[in-house]
Design a protein around this motif. Structure first.
Motif, PDB file in Angstrom:
ATOM      1  N   LYS A 255       0.711  -1.193   0.101  1.00  0.00           N
ATOM      2  CA  LYS A 255       0.056   0.086   0.105  1.00  0.00           C
ATOM      3  C   LYS A 255       0.782   1.255  -0.151  1.00  0.00           C
ATOM      4  CE  LYS A 255      -1.988  -1.074   3.846  1.00  0.00           C
ATOM      5  NZ  LYS A 255      -1.319  -2.440   3.911  1.00  0.00           N
ATOM      6  N   THR A 256       1.740   1.447   1.025  1.00  0.00           N
ATOM      7  CA  THR A 256       2.634   2.678   1.307  1.00  0.00           C
ATOM      8  C   THR A 256       3.484   2.716  -0.168  1.00  0.00           C
ATOM      9  OG1 THR A 256       2.570   2.057   3.720  1.00  0.00           O
ATOM     10  CG2 THR A 256       4.327   3.856   2.581  1.00  0.00           C
ATOM     11  N   SER A 257       4.046   1.469  -0.657  1.00  0.00           N
ATOM     12  CA  SER A 257       5.045   1.746  -1.614  1.00  0.00           C
ATOM     13  C   SER A 257       4.236   2.227  -2.957  1.00  0.00           C
ATOM     14  CB  SER A 257       5.390   0.406  -2.038  1.00  0.00           C
ATOM     15  OG  SER A 257       6.016  -0.207  -0.873  1.00  0.00           O
TER      16      SER A 257
ATOM     17  N   SER B  49       7.142   1.175   7.573  1.00  0.00           N
ATOM     18  CA  SER B  49       5.946   0.331   8.007  1.00  0.00           C
ATOM     19  C   SER B  49       4.744   1.232   8.794  1.00  0.00           C
ATOM     20  CB  SER B  49       6.147  -0.928   8.884  1.00  0.00           C
ATOM     21  OG  SER B  49       5.131  -1.579   9.156  1.00  0.00           O
ATOM     22  N   THR B  50       3.655   1.314   8.055  1.00  0.00           N
ATOM     23  CA  THR B  50       2.421   2.023   8.653  1.00  0.00           C
ATOM     24  C   THR B  50       1.872   1.335   9.897  1.00  0.00           C
ATOM     25  OG1 THR B  50       2.173   2.662   6.326  1.00  0.00           O
ATOM     26  CG2 THR B  50       0.447   3.422   7.927  1.00  0.00           C
ATOM     27  N   THR B  51       2.022   2.092  11.230  1.00  0.00           N
ATOM     28  CA  THR B  51       1.451   1.712  12.214  1.00  0.00           C
ATOM     29  C   THR B  51      -0.106   2.028  12.574  1.00  0.00           C
ATOM     30  OG1 THR B  51       2.718   3.201  13.297  1.00  0.00           O
ATOM     31  CG2 THR B  51       3.553   1.028  13.660  1.00  0.00           C
TER      32      THR B  51
ATOM     33  N   LYS C 265      -6.517   7.512   2.341  1.00  0.00           N
ATOM     34  CA  LYS C 265      -6.219   7.295   3.813  1.00  0.00           C
ATOM     35  C   LYS C 265      -5.747   5.826   3.861  1.00  0.00           C
ATOM     36  CE  LYS C 265      -9.889   7.728   6.742  1.00  0.00           C
ATOM     37  NZ  LYS C 265     -10.695   8.438   7.509  1.00  0.00           N
ATOM     38  N   GLU C 266      -4.413   5.576   4.214  1.00  0.00           N
ATOM     39  CA  GLU C 266      -3.942   4.248   4.450  1.00  0.00           C
ATOM     40  C   GLU C 266      -4.009   3.732   5.709  1.00  0.00           C
ATOM     41  OE1 GLU C 266       0.273   3.394   3.557  1.00  0.00           O
ATOM     42  OE2 GLU C 266       0.139   1.641   4.346  1.00  0.00           O
ATOM     43  N   LEU C 267      -4.803   2.664   5.748  1.00  0.00           N
ATOM     44  CA  LEU C 267      -4.675   2.211   7.253  1.00  0.00           C
ATOM     45  C   LEU C 267      -3.808   1.035   7.454  1.00  0.00           C
ATOM     46  CD1 LEU C 267      -8.716   1.864   7.539  1.00  0.00           C
ATOM     47  CD2 LEU C 267      -7.008   3.813   7.922  1.00  0.00           C
TER      48      LEU C 267
END
Ligand code: GDP
Ligand code: MG
Length: 201
Positions: free
Chosen positions: A42-44, A59-61, A78-80
């Motif tokens: 997702k983040t990449s 890493s998305t916490t 909005k990435e969860l």
């Protein structure tokens, strides 16, 4: 005289040249939620779409919000975070979403694929998401172990569950961002269609 030289309305050209100098019309903005297990990408993918330096990815916490610019729209995504401990809170952040991006790792273990399937099914059936357009990205297609998009469609049992909903399932990988952008264009088309709906009635 060729067609291109035949200009019967030079004043029209002037008008065009003048009015095109103004600021471009504001692009519509849509609020989206991006979910998927940790490591699905997702983040990449979102960082690449924002032209951010991939080395800054951590890493998305909790969650992170990015304004992702496209030619015809801006997507506020909005990435969860996808860790086991965080997934149960996903639904608290669904409110106000106009569309969903679900990212999965096509090369993950059988266990993780099953978890991803359960999470996608929950999202497709969630009262705050069930009427929204979905973009499902079968990421990590560059890996030899990746399942094809046909295998994923079958494994995720999308046809019966998502029938009648607007969803797009596309294979992708970080190394082909043009294909990712094309998939987002399809999603933006669905979001625009949705916006036009009430006036059609
Ligand atoms: N080979 C490959 N690696 C990927 C792909 N997408 C993401 N990754 C890698 O997978 C790891 C996790 O990605 P990340 O964006 O943090 O996933 P997130 O937890 O869903 O946000 C990173 O090391 C990425 O470089 C892909 O399509 N192919
Ligand atoms: Mg992340």
């Amino acid at each position: 005289v060729g067609l291109g030289c035949n200009r019967p309305f030079p004043e029209r050209e002037c008008f065009k040249a003048l009015c095109c100098k103004g600021p471009p019309p504001p692009r519509p903005e849509y609020d989206l939620v991006c979910i998927g297990l940790t490591g699905s990408g997702k983040t990449s993918l979102l960082s690449q779409l924002c032209s951010e330096n991939p080395e800054n990815i951590v890493s998305t916490t909790g969650f992170s919000i990015k304004a992702v610019p496209f030619q015809n729209a801006v997507l506020n995504v909005k990435e969860l975070g996808g860790a086991d401990t965080i997934r149960k809170y996903w639904s608290r952040y669904y409110q106000g979403s106009q569309g969903v991006i679900f990212v999965l790792d096509s090369a993950s273990s059988e266990d993780d694929l099953e978890t991803a399937r359960n999470e996608l099914h929950s999202a497709l059936q969630h009262p705050q998401l069930c009427t929204l357009p979905f973009l499902i990205l079968a990421n990590h297609q560059d890996k030899p172990a990746a399942r094809s998009v046909q295998e994923i469609k079958k494994y995720f049992e999308l046809e019966p569950l998502a029938r009648g909903k607007r969803w797009i399932l596309k294979p992708c990988s970080l190394d082909d961002m043009e294909a990712v952008k094309d998939s987002f264009t399809l999603l933006i088309n669905l979001l625009e269609e949705r916006e036009l709906e009430p006036s059609r009635m």
